[in-house]
Scaffold this motif. Structure first.
Motif, PDB file in Angstrom:
ATOM      1  N   LEU A 343       0.827  -1.208   0.000  1.00 27.77           N
ATOM      2  CA  LEU A 343       0.000   0.000   0.000  1.00 27.77           C
ATOM      3  C   LEU A 343       0.860   1.256   0.000  1.00 27.77           C
ATOM      4  CD1 LEU A 343      -2.933   0.967   0.094  1.00 27.77           C
ATOM      5  CD2 LEU A 343      -2.762   0.994   2.594  1.00 27.77           C
ATOM      6  N   SER A 344       2.010   1.211   0.713  1.00 25.47           N
ATOM      7  CA  SER A 344       2.912   2.360   0.736  1.00 25.47           C
ATOM      8  C   SER A 344       3.507   2.620  -0.648  1.00 25.47           C
ATOM      9  CB  SER A 344       4.025   2.111   1.757  1.00 25.47           C
ATOM     10  OG  SER A 344       4.982   3.134   1.727  1.00 25.47           O
ATOM     11  N   ILE A 345       3.928   1.558  -1.329  1.00 23.51           N
ATOM     12  CA  ILE A 345       4.469   1.722  -2.680  1.00 23.51           C
ATOM     13  C   ILE A 345       3.396   2.229  -3.632  1.00 23.51           C
ATOM     14  CG2 ILE A 345       5.540   0.485  -4.610  1.00 23.51           C
ATOM     15  CD1 ILE A 345       6.727  -1.443  -2.557  1.00 23.51           C
ATOM     16  N   TYR A 346       2.176   1.770  -3.418  1.00 20.19           N
ATOM     17  CA  TYR A 346       1.050   2.209  -4.246  1.00 20.19           C
ATOM     18  C   TYR A 346       0.830   3.720  -4.097  1.00 20.19           C
ATOM     19  CZ  TYR A 346      -3.759   2.291  -6.061  1.00 20.19           C
ATOM     20  OH  TYR A 346      -4.904   2.559  -6.766  1.00 20.19           O
ATOM     21  N   HIS A 347       0.869   4.214  -2.873  1.00 18.00           N
ATOM     22  CA  HIS A 347       0.700   5.648  -2.636  1.00 18.00           C
ATOM     23  C   HIS A 347       1.851   6.447  -3.234  1.00 18.00           C
ATOM     24  CE1 HIS A 347      -2.953   5.522  -0.403  1.00 18.00           C
ATOM     25  NE2 HIS A 347      -2.463   4.804   0.605  1.00 18.00           N
ATOM     26  N   ASN A 348       3.084   5.906  -3.160  1.00 20.04           N
ATOM     27  CA  ASN A 348       4.226   6.592  -3.756  1.00 20.04           C
ATOM     28  C   ASN A 348       4.079   6.707  -5.268  1.00 20.04           C
ATOM     29  OD1 ASN A 348       5.506   6.938  -1.276  1.00 20.04           O
ATOM     30  ND2 ASN A 348       6.648   5.011  -1.447  1.00 20.04           N
ATOM     31  N   MET A 349       3.543   5.680  -5.882  1.00 16.67           N
ATOM     32  CA  MET A 349       3.322   5.735  -7.328  1.00 16.67           C
ATOM     33  C   MET A 349       2.333   6.847  -7.670  1.00 16.67           C
ATOM     34  SD  MET A 349       3.071   1.698  -8.399  1.00 16.67           S
ATOM     35  CE  MET A 349       2.830   2.109 -10.133  1.00 16.67           C
ATOM     36  N   ASN A 352       3.855  10.320  -7.260  1.00 12.69           N
ATOM     37  CA  ASN A 352       4.830  10.635  -8.305  1.00 12.69           C
ATOM     38  C   ASN A 352       4.219  10.699  -9.697  1.00 12.69           C
ATOM     39  OD1 ASN A 352       7.020  10.746  -6.480  1.00 12.69           O
ATOM     40  ND2 ASN A 352       7.300   8.527  -6.593  1.00 12.69           N
ATOM     41  N   GLY A 353       2.900  10.644  -9.760  1.00  9.09           N
ATOM     42  CA  GLY A 353       2.227  10.731 -11.049  1.00  9.09           C
ATOM     43  C   GLY A 353       2.273   9.475 -11.882  1.00  9.09           C
ATOM     44  N   ILE A 354       2.569   8.334 -11.260  1.00  7.04           N
ATOM     45  CA  ILE A 354       2.616   7.053 -11.969  1.00  7.04           C
ATOM     46  C   ILE A 354       1.299   6.323 -11.750  1.00  7.04           C
ATOM     47  CG2 ILE A 354       3.842   4.867 -12.220  1.00  7.04           C
ATOM     48  CD1 ILE A 354       6.303   6.216 -11.077  1.00  7.04           C
ATOM     49  N   GLU A 355       0.645   5.933 -12.813  1.00  9.88           N
ATOM     50  CA  GLU A 355      -0.639   5.253 -12.710  1.00  9.88           C
ATOM     51  C   GLU A 355      -0.433   3.738 -12.677  1.00  9.88           C
ATOM     52  OE1 GLU A 355      -3.308   6.388 -15.748  1.00  9.88           O
ATOM     53  OE2 GLU A 355      -3.373   8.515 -15.155  1.00  9.88           O
ATOM     54  N   PRO A 356      -0.817   3.086 -11.601  1.00  9.21           N
ATOM     55  CA  PRO A 356      -0.732   1.615 -11.566  1.00  9.21           C
ATOM     56  C   PRO A 356      -1.713   1.003 -12.559  1.00  9.21           C
ATOM     57  CG  PRO A 356      -1.004   2.557  -9.366  1.00  9.21           C
ATOM     58  CD  PRO A 356      -1.296   3.643 -10.336  1.00  9.21           C
ATOM     59  N   ASN A 357      -1.331  -0.120 -13.125  1.00  8.67           N
ATOM     60  CA  ASN A 357      -2.241  -0.791 -14.049  1.00  8.67           C
ATOM     61  C   ASN A 357      -3.292  -1.589 -13.270  1.00  8.67           C
ATOM     62  OD1 ASN A 357      -0.915  -3.122 -13.190  1.00  8.67           O
ATOM     63  ND2 ASN A 357       0.435  -3.159 -14.968  1.00  8.67           N
TER      64      ASN A 357
END
Length: 577
Positions: A343-349, A352-357
């Motif tokens: 969840l922490s990595i998800y929030h960092n993405m 940073n403007g990175i959209e998870p698939n």
């Protein structure tokens, strides 16, 4: 006038004779220059020890005169040489030329024997044999500056004129010169690119002997050996070079990245880990490429803990992971049950403007649902929709499963009904089974029967797991007759029952006191200790002590061992009797 005419004719005759003398003198001078050049070349050949060898350096008279003419009279160059300077050599021409001159392909080199293939440090200094010289493979060097000649080798190699570049390289070696490392690397790359691997190996041995190898040299050779001989040979070459003491001096992080990439293609994760540790021992700092390679290999091989360790070290060294690395680590975290880190990595993405698939979002929703964090799972679901992703069957299944695990079977059924109404195309056997689990938990046997009928009408195959859930719902609702009907329907549909089917059916029949049906079930199935334990325990609880004793005796006769609860109940009832 007659006198002037005679003088003029005499003068013309003298000029003609004088021109003829000049031509004869020039011709003799050129012949003398040619003999001198032939003598010099023979002296060079004698010094190099090539006079009696089949691969000796020989220039015929025409080529020597042509060299002298080109030196004495600038601009006197034949058209073939001009064309050779601008027209790239085709691969077919290169290969045929080198095969005619006795140059074998790489298959003749034995990389299993490192010393013979590379020419270890124990060998003497490289002689002209280190590069095979053909009968017409030498050029006369007007220029003796090694740097100028190195630039020519570099240009020829970049233009893919392999024959000319290799001839110039040979000529420099015979003259006691050698190109610089940049030119040698370019020649090495050109040879490998054109499939002349045997010559590339000899150039590498020459560079190694002259101690002009660079990190790029080793990277080129490691990749070439891996392509020709496989990962094991390339790794063995790397280890042998390290044993020679070249590793600490010449190997940098690029070389390590090359060998890690080679091992990663074969999924040798343990060797990649060992190389990673060796880099640290040598005091090298891994780059972002290093961590990307390691994470990719570890995750592909199921080594999620190592992938997470590589990710943490990457962040500690100040590298920002890209979308691919972040999503791969989220997958690793979900596999290891580390939902907080995921969840922490998800929030960092997102920050940073990175959209998870969608796949990453689904994995995170499922991971949060497994640990009972339903609210967070639905928040991620809402973010997934806001990113423009269309939730699929996996998404909905993860949400229904999350509600069931959170002991909210009623909400799980409501969500399933909503999916059935608004997104019927997303329904699959996993969603139906999750809904049947909620029915079993709540004892909704009629709803379970409806869902089972809906599955069959929608074209989904009847599974043993689905029927077991319906029988379990009948057991909770104390409907043994319905459970028996479902069991008969399974047999009719050629859906094989398993041990869980018989256990649930036996327990359901015990509560309905259907002892005859229980006997029939025990006759149809192979002897099983779990079934006999369930029957004996049910009989004791229902007060059928005599029947329990008989069943206990039969159990021992069949060689089955009762469990602790069965023995305790039998001892308790024997004391009472």
């Amino acid at each position: 006038m007659a006198i002037l005419s005679n003088n003029f004719v005499a003068g013309a005759t003298l000029s003609t004779q004088f021109a003829g003398c000049l031509c004869a003198i020039r011709s003799r001078h050129l012949q003398w220059l040619g003999s001198v050049m032939m003598h010099k070349l023979s002296l060079v050949s004698d010094v190099k020890g090539e006079t009696s060898c089949s691969n000796s350096v020989r220039l015929n008279e025409s080529s020597a005169v042509r060299v002298v003419l080109s030196t004495a009279i600038p601009g006197l160059i034949c058209e073939e040489e001009k064309e050779e300077d601008v027209v790239p050599i085709e691969n077919e021409e290169i290969e045929s030329s080198f095969h005619e001159n006795g140059l074998v392909p790489w298959g003749g080199s034995d990389f299993d024997d490192f010393g013979s293939a590379l020419g270890g440090v124990n060998e003497g200094p490289a002689t002209s044999e280190s590069v095979v010289v053909s009968q017409q493979g030498v050029q006369f060097l007007e220029e003796m500056d090694a740097e100028v000649l190195s630039k020519r080798v570099l240009v020829l190699s970049r233009r893919n004129k392999v024959r000319s570049a290799l001839e110039l390289f040979r000529s420099m070696e015979l003259a006691g010169l050698h190109p610089n490392a940049h030119a040698c690397n370019s020649l090495l790359s050109s040879l490998l690119r054109n499939g002349l691997n045997d010559n590339a190996m000899r150039v590498f041995r020459f560079m190694k002997d002259k101690t002009i190898t660079t990190q790029h040299t080793y990277s080129l050779m490691l990749k070439a050996v891996a392509h020709a001989q496989g990962c094991d040979s390339s790794l063995r070459m790397f280890m042998e070079l390290e044993e020679e003491g070249l590793g600490n001096k010449d190997f940098d992080v690029v070389v390590y990245n090359t060998i890690i990439s080679i091992c990663g293609r074969k999924n040798y994760w343990h060797k990649c880990e060992r190389l990673w540790m060796k880099m640290k021992e040598d005091g090298l700092t891994a780059t972002k490429v290093t961590y990307s390679l390691l994470i990719s290999v570890f995750i592909r091989c199921g080594q999620y803990e190592l992938a997470i360790d590589a990710y943490k070290e990457m962040v500690q060294n100040g590298y920002k992971p890209n979308a691919d690395i972040s999503q791969a680590i989220i997958k690793a975290c979900t596999k290891e049950g580390k939902s907080d880190l995921a969840l922490s990595i998800y929030h960092n993405m997102l920050n940073n403007g990175i959209e998870p698939n969608l796949i990453t979002c689904n994995a995170l929703i499922n991971s949060l649902g497994k640990v009972g964090k339903v609210e967070l799972a639905f928040k991620v679901y809402n973010i997934t929709k806001s990113l423009g992703h269309t939730p699929d069957a996996y998404t909905m299944n993860a949400l229904v499963s999350a509600l069931y695990r959170a002991s909210r079977p009623g909400d799980a059924l409501l969500l399933f009904d909503n999916i059935m109404r608004e997104q019927p195309s997303q329904l699959n056997i996993h969603l139906y089974n999750n809904a049947l689990m909620s029915c079993s938990k709540l004892g909704l046997w009629n709803r379970a029967l409806q869902l089972l009928w809906k599955m069959e009408t929608s074209g989904l195959s009847l599974s043993t797991a689905s029927c077991n859930l319906v029988i379990s719902a009948c057991e909770v609702a104390r409907k043994p007759e319905i459970a028996l009907q479902v069991y008969e329907h399974m047999i009719y549909k050629n859906c094989p029952p398993d041990m869980f089917t018989h256990l649930s059916l036996v327990r359901s029949c015990i509560w309905g006191s259907l002892w005859t049906e229980i006997e029939e079930i025990l006759k149809q199935v192979s002897p099983n200790a779990s079934l006999y334990n369930a029957v004996i325990q049910g009989m004791c609880l229902r007060g059928k002590i005599d029947s329990a004793k008989k069943m206990y005796t039969r159990m021992h006769e069949k060689g089955l061992k009762p469990d602790g609860k069965t023995r305790a109940l039998m001892l308790q009832n024997l004391q009472k009797s």
